[in-house]
Write an enzyme that holds these catalytic residues in place. Structure first.
Site, PDB file in Angstrom:
ATOM      1  N   TYR A  47       5.853   1.793  10.935  1.00  0.00           N
ATOM      2  CA  TYR A  47       5.661   2.263   9.559  1.00  0.00           C
ATOM      3  C   TYR A  47       4.363   1.692   8.987  1.00  0.00           C
ATOM      4  O   TYR A  47       3.550   2.419   8.422  1.00  0.00           O
ATOM      5  CB  TYR A  47       6.848   1.851   8.682  1.00  0.00           C
ATOM      6  N   SER A  72       0.711   2.640   1.589  1.00  0.00           N
ATOM      7  CA  SER A  72       1.619   1.561   1.190  1.00  0.00           C
ATOM      8  C   SER A  72       0.844   0.252   1.272  1.00  0.00           C
ATOM      9  O   SER A  72      -0.104   0.131   2.063  1.00  0.00           O
ATOM     10  CB  SER A  72       2.812   1.491   2.146  1.00  0.00           C
TER      11      SER A  72
HETATM   12  N1  LIG Z   1       9.659   3.480  -2.039  1.00  0.00           N
HETATM   13  C1  LIG Z   1       8.803   2.545  -1.630  1.00  0.00           C
HETATM   14  O1  LIG Z   1       9.028   1.333  -1.732  1.00  0.00           O
HETATM   15  C2  LIG Z   1       7.472   2.973  -1.045  1.00  0.00           C
HETATM   16  C3  LIG Z   1       6.474   1.997  -0.902  1.00  0.00           C
HETATM   17  C4  LIG Z   1       5.253   2.373  -0.352  1.00  0.00           C
HETATM   18  C5  LIG Z   1       5.047   3.680   0.021  1.00  0.00           C
HETATM   19  N2  LIG Z   1       6.035   4.617  -0.121  1.00  0.00           N
HETATM   20  C6  LIG Z   1       5.769   5.984   0.334  1.00  0.00           C
HETATM   21  O2  LIG Z   1       6.029   6.875  -0.712  1.00  0.00           O
HETATM   22  C7  LIG Z   1       6.288   8.172  -0.167  1.00  0.00           C
HETATM   23  C8  LIG Z   1       7.503   8.768  -0.864  1.00  0.00           C
HETATM   24  O3  LIG Z   1       8.642   8.009  -0.529  1.00  0.00           O
HETATM   25  P1  LIG Z   1       9.818   7.661  -1.556  1.00  0.00           P
HETATM   26  O4  LIG Z   1       9.859   6.198  -1.676  1.00  0.00           O
HETATM   27  O5  LIG Z   1       9.700   8.490  -2.772  1.00  0.00           O
HETATM   28  O6  LIG Z   1      11.087   8.062  -0.664  1.00  0.00           O
HETATM   29  P2  LIG Z   1      12.233   9.141  -0.813  1.00  0.00           P
HETATM   30  O7  LIG Z   1      12.858   9.067  -2.165  1.00  0.00           O
HETATM   31  O8  LIG Z   1      13.090   8.953   0.394  1.00  0.00           O
HETATM   32  O9  LIG Z   1      11.457  10.513  -0.726  1.00  0.00           O
HETATM   33  C9  LIG Z   1      10.927  10.995   0.470  1.00  0.00           C
HETATM   34  C10 LIG Z   1      10.598  12.471   0.315  1.00  0.00           C
HETATM   35  O10 LIG Z   1      10.069  12.946   1.566  1.00  0.00           O
HETATM   36  C11 LIG Z   1      10.822  14.092   1.950  1.00  0.00           C
HETATM   37  N3  LIG Z   1      10.942  14.177   3.385  1.00  0.00           N
HETATM   38  C12 LIG Z   1      11.467  13.263   4.243  1.00  0.00           C
HETATM   39  N4  LIG Z   1      11.467  13.732   5.502  1.00  0.00           N
HETATM   40  C13 LIG Z   1      10.912  14.969   5.439  1.00  0.00           C
HETATM   41  C14 LIG Z   1      10.647  15.975   6.410  1.00  0.00           C
HETATM   42  N5  LIG Z   1      10.957  15.807   7.705  1.00  0.00           N
HETATM   43  N6  LIG Z   1      10.091  17.142   6.000  1.00  0.00           N
HETATM   44  C15 LIG Z   1       9.796  17.325   4.689  1.00  0.00           C
HETATM   45  N7  LIG Z   1      10.015  16.420   3.737  1.00  0.00           N
HETATM   46  C16 LIG Z   1      10.573  15.259   4.108  1.00  0.00           C
HETATM   47  C17 LIG Z   1      12.182  13.934   1.315  1.00  0.00           C
HETATM   48  O11 LIG Z   1      12.786  15.191   1.061  1.00  0.00           O
HETATM   49  P3  LIG Z   1      13.940  15.927   1.938  1.00  0.00           P
HETATM   50  O12 LIG Z   1      14.886  14.877   2.420  1.00  0.00           O
HETATM   51  O13 LIG Z   1      14.517  16.905   0.968  1.00  0.00           O
HETATM   52  O14 LIG Z   1      13.191  16.614   3.039  1.00  0.00           O
HETATM   53  C18 LIG Z   1      11.818  13.300  -0.038  1.00  0.00           C
HETATM   54  O15 LIG Z   1      11.449  14.301  -0.961  1.00  0.00           O
HETATM   55  C19 LIG Z   1       6.454   7.967   1.341  1.00  0.00           C
HETATM   56  O16 LIG Z   1       5.266   8.353   2.003  1.00  0.00           O
HETATM   57  C20 LIG Z   1       6.659   6.477   1.464  1.00  0.00           C
HETATM   58  O17 LIG Z   1       6.266   5.985   2.721  1.00  0.00           O
HETATM   59  C21 LIG Z   1       7.242   4.288  -0.651  1.00  0.00           C
END
Ligand SMILES: NC(=O)c1ccc[n+]([C@@H]2O[C@H](COP(=O)([O-])OP(=O)(O)OC[C@H]3O[C@@H](n4cnc5c(N)ncnc54)[C@H](OP(=O)(O)O)[C@@H]3O)[C@@H](O)[C@H]2O)c1
Length: 264
Positions: free
Chosen positions: A156, A143
Site C-alpha cells: 500500500y 497518502s
Molecule cells: N482513509 C484514510 O485514512 C486514507 C489515508 C490516506 C489515503 N487514503 C486514500 O483515500 C482514497 C479514498 O479512500 P477512503 O478512505 O475514502 O476509503 P473508502 O471509504 O473505503 O472509499 C473507497 C472508495 O473506492 C471505491 N472502490 C474500491 N474498490 C474499487 C474498485 N475495485 N472499483 C471501483 N471503485 C472502487 C469504493 O467504492 P465501491 O466499494 O462502491 O466500489 C469507495 O467509493 C484511497 O485512495 C485511499 O488509499 C485514505
C-alpha cells in the site's frame, strides 16, 4: 436550489463512500457537474439524487470495477472524448494489512491494479485531453505513508509513493499547458477503508484521525492555493519545502561518470 455556473464535469472515482463522497459534494457545491464512479450503483444513485436536488448540477453515475481493464478502458475513452470533463479525481483505492512475507499476493495484485495501474491510465487520458484543451485539473489521492513506508503495509505504501512520484513528474510534463496537478497526502482519515482492509482503527489514537470533511476542505484549499502536494495536517509547510529542497541539493551528484570515492 443553489445553482452555480458550471465549472465543467468532475469525474470522481470511488465516489460511493469516504473521501470520494465528500469531494463529490464539495465539487457540486462549487458548481461542477459530476460523473460518479464506483462499484456500488445503489449508493451512487442515492448520492446523485441528493446532489442534483441540493445543488442543481448534472450528475451521471457509472458503475465500474476499476480493477477490471474493460471498465477502466471505457472511462479512459470517455476522458479522451468528452470535452466537458474538466477535473479528474483519482480517488478510488484500497488498503491492506499484514506483512509482505505472509501476503495474499493475488489481493496485492488487485490493489496495485486499482491504486497504481488505473490511476496511471486515467491520469494519462486526462493529461492528453486537458492539455489539448489548455485547461483542467488532475487530483491524485496518495497518502502520507508515501513518505513513511516503514509505518504501514509495504505494498500500500509503495502504491502511494508511486502516486506521489507520478504526480510530481506529470506536473513537470504539463508545465505551461494550463493544466493543474495536485497530489493529496492524507493522514489517517475516518472512512470505511480501515474496516474494508481488516484493520481495527479504534486502536489509532484519536488525535491522529481526521474527519473526511476536514481533510477534503483542506485539500481543496491547497488546490486553490496552487499547491502541487498537499499534506492536510502538516502545521508548517516549511517542513515539506525542506524535504523537497534536500533533493535539489543531491540533484547535481545523482548521475556522474565516476563512482563515489567511498566505493573504490
Ligand atoms: N482513509 C484514510 O485514512 C486514507 C489515508 C490516506 C489515503 N487514503 C486514500 O483515500 C482514497 C479514498 O479512500 P477512503 O478512505 O475514502 O476509503 P473508502 O471509504 O473505503 O472509499 C473507497 C472508495 O473506492 C471505491 N472502490 C474500491 N474498490 C474499487 C474498485 N475495485 N472499483 C471501483 N471503485 C472502487 C469504493 O467504492 P465501491 O466499494 O462502491 O466500489 C469507495 O467509493 C484511497 O485512495 C485511499 O488509499 C485514505
Amino acid at each position: 436550489m443553489n445553482s452555480v455556473q458550471s465549472q465543467g464535469t468532475a469525474l470522481v472515482t470511488g465516489a460511493s463512500s469516504g473521501i470520494g463522497a465528500v469531494y463529490a459534494q464539495r465539487l457540486a457545491s462549487r458548481g461542477f457537474d459530476l460523473l460518479l464512479v464506483a462499484r456500488d450503483q445503489q449508493r451512487l444513485d442515492e448520492a446523485a439524487s441528493k446532489l442534483r436536488a441540493e445543488y442543481g448540477v448534472q450528475v451521471e453515475v457509472v458503475k465500474a470495477d476499476l480493477t477490471q481493464k474493460d471498465d477502466v478502458f471505457k472511462l479512459e475513452q470517455r476522458l479522451r472524448s468528452d470535452s466537458s470533463i474538466s477535473l479528474l479525481l483519482n480517488n478510488a483505492g484500497v488498503a491492506a494489512d499484514g506483512l509482505l512475507g505472509n501476503a495474499d499476493t493475488d489481493q496485492l495484485e488487485r490493489m496495485i491494479q486499482l491504486n497504481v495501474t488505473t490511476v496511471t491510465r486515467l491520469a494519462s487520458a486526462a493529461a492528453s485531453s486537458f492539455a489539448k484543451a489548455g485547461r483542467g485539473t488532475i487530483i491524485n489521492i496518495a497518502s502520507v505513508v508515501a513518505l513513511f513506508p516503514e509505518r504501514f503495509n509495504a505494498t500500500y505504501s509503495a502504491s502511494k509513493a508511486y502516486v506521489l512520484s507520478l504526480t510530481q513528474s506529470l506536473n513537470a510534463e504539463l508545465d505551461g499547458t494550463g493544466v493543474k496537478v495536485q497530489a493529496v497526502l492524507p493522514g489517517v482519515t475516518r472512512t470505511e477503508i480501515w474496516e474494508r482492509s481488516g484493520i481495527d482503527a479504534s486502536q489509532i489514537p484519536a488525535e491522529m484521525v481526521m474527519e473526511a470533511g476536514e481533510m477534503v476542505d483542506a485539500a481543496l484549499s491547497g488546490l486553490d492555493q496552487g499547491e502541487l502536494v498537499t499534506i492536510p495536517s502538516l502545521p508548517d509547510v516549511a517542513d515539506w519545502d525542506k524535504f523537497v529542497a534536500a533533493r535539489y541539493v543531491m540533484a547535481p551528484n545523482l548521475s556522474k561518470s565516476k563512482a563515489a570515492a567511498r566505493y573504490k
